[in-house]
Motif scaffolding. Structure first.
Motif, PDB file in Angstrom:
ATOM      1  N   ILE A  38      -5.299 -27.742   2.067  1.00 60.43           N
ATOM      2  CA  ILE A  38      -4.314 -28.151   3.049  1.00 60.43           C
ATOM      3  C   ILE A  38      -4.306 -27.116   4.172  1.00 60.43           C
ATOM      4  N   ILE A  39      -4.516 -27.588   5.389  1.00 61.61           N
ATOM      5  CA  ILE A  39      -4.540 -26.698   6.541  1.00 61.61           C
ATOM      6  C   ILE A  39      -3.439 -27.121   7.510  1.00 61.61           C
ATOM      7  N   GLY A  40      -2.582 -26.181   7.859  1.00 62.55           N
ATOM      8  CA  GLY A  40      -1.540 -26.443   8.843  1.00 62.55           C
ATOM      9  C   GLY A  40      -1.848 -25.730  10.143  1.00 62.55           C
ATOM     10  N   PHE A  41      -1.442 -26.345  11.242  1.00 60.52           N
ATOM     11  CA  PHE A  41      -1.655 -25.698  12.539  1.00 60.52           C
ATOM     12  C   PHE A  41      -0.590 -26.145  13.530  1.00 60.52           C
ATOM     13  N   VAL A  42      -0.347 -25.307  14.516  1.00 60.00           N
ATOM     14  CA  VAL A  42       0.610 -25.610  15.576  1.00 60.00           C
ATOM     15  C   VAL A  42      -0.156 -25.841  16.868  1.00 60.00           C
ATOM     16  N   GLN A  43       0.174 -26.942  17.526  1.00 59.29           N
ATOM     17  CA  GLN A  43      -0.518 -27.306  18.759  1.00 59.29           C
ATOM     18  C   GLN A  43       0.485 -27.452  19.902  1.00 59.29           C
ATOM     19  N   ASP A  44       0.101 -26.948  21.064  1.00 54.26           N
ATOM     20  CA  ASP A  44       0.891 -27.154  22.272  1.00 54.26           C
ATOM     21  C   ASP A  44       0.565 -28.539  22.813  1.00 54.26           C
ATOM     22  N   ARG A  53       4.030 -28.687  18.188  1.00 55.20           N
ATOM     23  CA  ARG A  53       4.081 -29.659  17.095  1.00 55.20           C
ATOM     24  C   ARG A  53       3.304 -29.093  15.920  1.00 55.20           C
ATOM     25  N   LEU A  54       3.853 -29.268  14.718  1.00 52.77           N
ATOM     26  CA  LEU A  54       3.179 -28.831  13.500  1.00 52.77           C
ATOM     27  C   LEU A  54       2.348 -29.979  12.943  1.00 52.77           C
ATOM     28  N   TYR A  55       1.099 -29.700  12.644  1.00 53.17           N
ATOM     29  CA  TYR A  55       0.215 -30.678  12.004  1.00 53.17           C
ATOM     30  C   TYR A  55      -0.213 -30.151  10.645  1.00 53.17           C
ATOM     31  N   VAL A  56      -0.339 -31.074   9.698  1.00 49.44           N
ATOM     32  CA  VAL A  56      -0.826 -30.739   8.363  1.00 49.44           C
ATOM     33  C   VAL A  56      -1.992 -31.646   8.040  1.00 49.44           C
ATOM     34  N   ALA A  57      -3.152 -31.066   7.807  1.00 51.22           N
ATOM     35  CA  ALA A  57      -4.355 -31.826   7.492  1.00 51.22           C
ATOM     36  C   ALA A  57      -4.674 -31.725   6.011  1.00 51.22           C
ATOM     37  N   VAL A  58      -4.916 -32.878   5.393  1.00 49.74           N
ATOM     38  CA  VAL A  58      -5.404 -32.924   4.014  1.00 49.74           C
ATOM     39  C   VAL A  58      -6.923 -33.012   4.114  1.00 49.74           C
ATOM     40  N   VAL A  59      -7.609 -32.001   3.619  1.00 47.80           N
ATOM     41  CA  VAL A  59      -9.047 -31.848   3.866  1.00 47.80           C
ATOM     42  C   VAL A  59      -9.840 -31.880   2.562  1.00 47.80           C
ATOM     43  N   GLN A  60     -10.795 -32.786   2.480  1.00 45.70           N
ATOM     44  CA  GLN A  60     -11.722 -32.835   1.347  1.00 45.70           C
ATOM     45  C   GLN A  60     -12.895 -31.930   1.664  1.00 45.70           C
ATOM     46  N   LYS A  61     -13.179 -30.992   0.768  1.00 47.74           N
ATOM     47  CA  LYS A  61     -14.141 -29.945   1.093  1.00 47.74           C
ATOM     48  C   LYS A  61     -15.574 -30.435   1.259  1.00 47.74           C
ATOM     49  N   SER A  62     -15.980 -31.441   0.489  1.00 50.80           N
ATOM     50  CA  SER A  62     -17.357 -31.935   0.618  1.00 50.80           C
ATOM     51  C   SER A  62     -17.483 -33.326   0.025  1.00 50.80           C
TER      52      SER A  62
END
Length: 253
Positions: free
Chosen positions: A228-234, A167-176
């Motif tokens: 924006i950080i994307g990652f694939v998770q099993d 599954r592809l996840y996309v995180a919207v990340v505030q740096k600080s």
């Protein structure tokens, strides 16, 4: 510190051109370290872990180390409601407890690459975990190209290999950010937060190695203060197979 079903730590991208896109943010194709911290403004054990995430983010800036801080909501009834807390973050932590067969959950818990967990404030152990993760090659390479259109973000993705359980996840990340906490275990403290997950969006891949997706952006989003950080998770094991930062194109603010 109170027990509440948890134990505090102290109690226990579209391709850019040719083959260059995969190398743009994954320069060496070696390992990666994907850090997921579970934290809360209501937990007195958490500020040192939050500060450590800021240190690591600065230390490994623009490398294959990715930091995400999830503010959970189960401390919100202990005297102070965390302004960044989200029930979805708590659910994700519980999901990891099932994947890893480790309960009860606690704060500050840090999970690296979906495999191993650490007390998030223990710097030596965490740094060793990062080095170990970086020594192993990633299973999957991801490229993400982002284009902001108002309060939406259009993302083109390219993943070199996937399976039916990915599954592809996309995180919207505030740096600080900083918070003035008035009640609870951290009463009268100004807390510093880093790499705050403002939203996490999941997408079924179902054999699609390329595609485009859309995510909503929080108010005040800009490419200086967010990433924006994307990652694939099993989804069978919880293991993170690969990750990357999105590359922004035109029309981004």
């Amino acid at each position: 510190m109170k027990e509440i079903r948890i134990i505090s730590a102290f109690a226990i991208l579209l391709l850019l051109a040719g083959n260059t896109v995969f190398g743009q943010n994954n320069k060496d194709k070696k390992g990666f370290a994907f850090l997921e911290l579970y934290t809360s403004e209501g937990c007195s054990s958490c500020p040192p872990a939050d500060e450590l995430m800021g240190k690591i983010q600065n230390q490994y800036k623009d490398s294959n180390v990715y930091v995400l801080s999830y503010h959970v909501d189960y401390w919100d009834k202990q005297g102070w409601k965390d302004i960044f807390s989200n029930a979805a973050n708590t659910k994700r932590q519980y999901d990891y407890a099932k994947f890893m067969e480790k309960e009860p959950i606690y704060t500050p818990q840090l999970i690296i690459n979906g495999k191993l967990d650490y007390i998030g404030s223990q710097e030596t152990a965490v740094q060793n975990g990062i080095r170990s993760a970086l020594s192993k090659p990633a299973f999957t390479e991801i490229a993400l190209e982002a284009n902001q259109q108002g309060d939406k973000l259009i993302l083109n993705y390219n993943i070199n290999k996937i399976s039916k359980n990915n599954r592809l996840y996309v995180a919207v990340v505030q740096k600080s950010a900083k918070s003035n906490v008035r009640r609870g275990e951290n009463a009268n403290r100004v807390l510093s937060h880093f790499q705050i997950v403002r939203s996490l969006n999941g997408f079924a891949l179902t054999g699609n190695q390329k595609g485009n997706i859309s995510v909503s952006l929080p108010k005040g989003f800009n490419t200086k203060d967010f990433e924006i950080i994307g990652f694939v998770q099993d989804m069978n094991s919880g293991i993170i197979l690969g990750a990357n930062r999105a590359v922004f194109t035109q029309n981004s603010l």
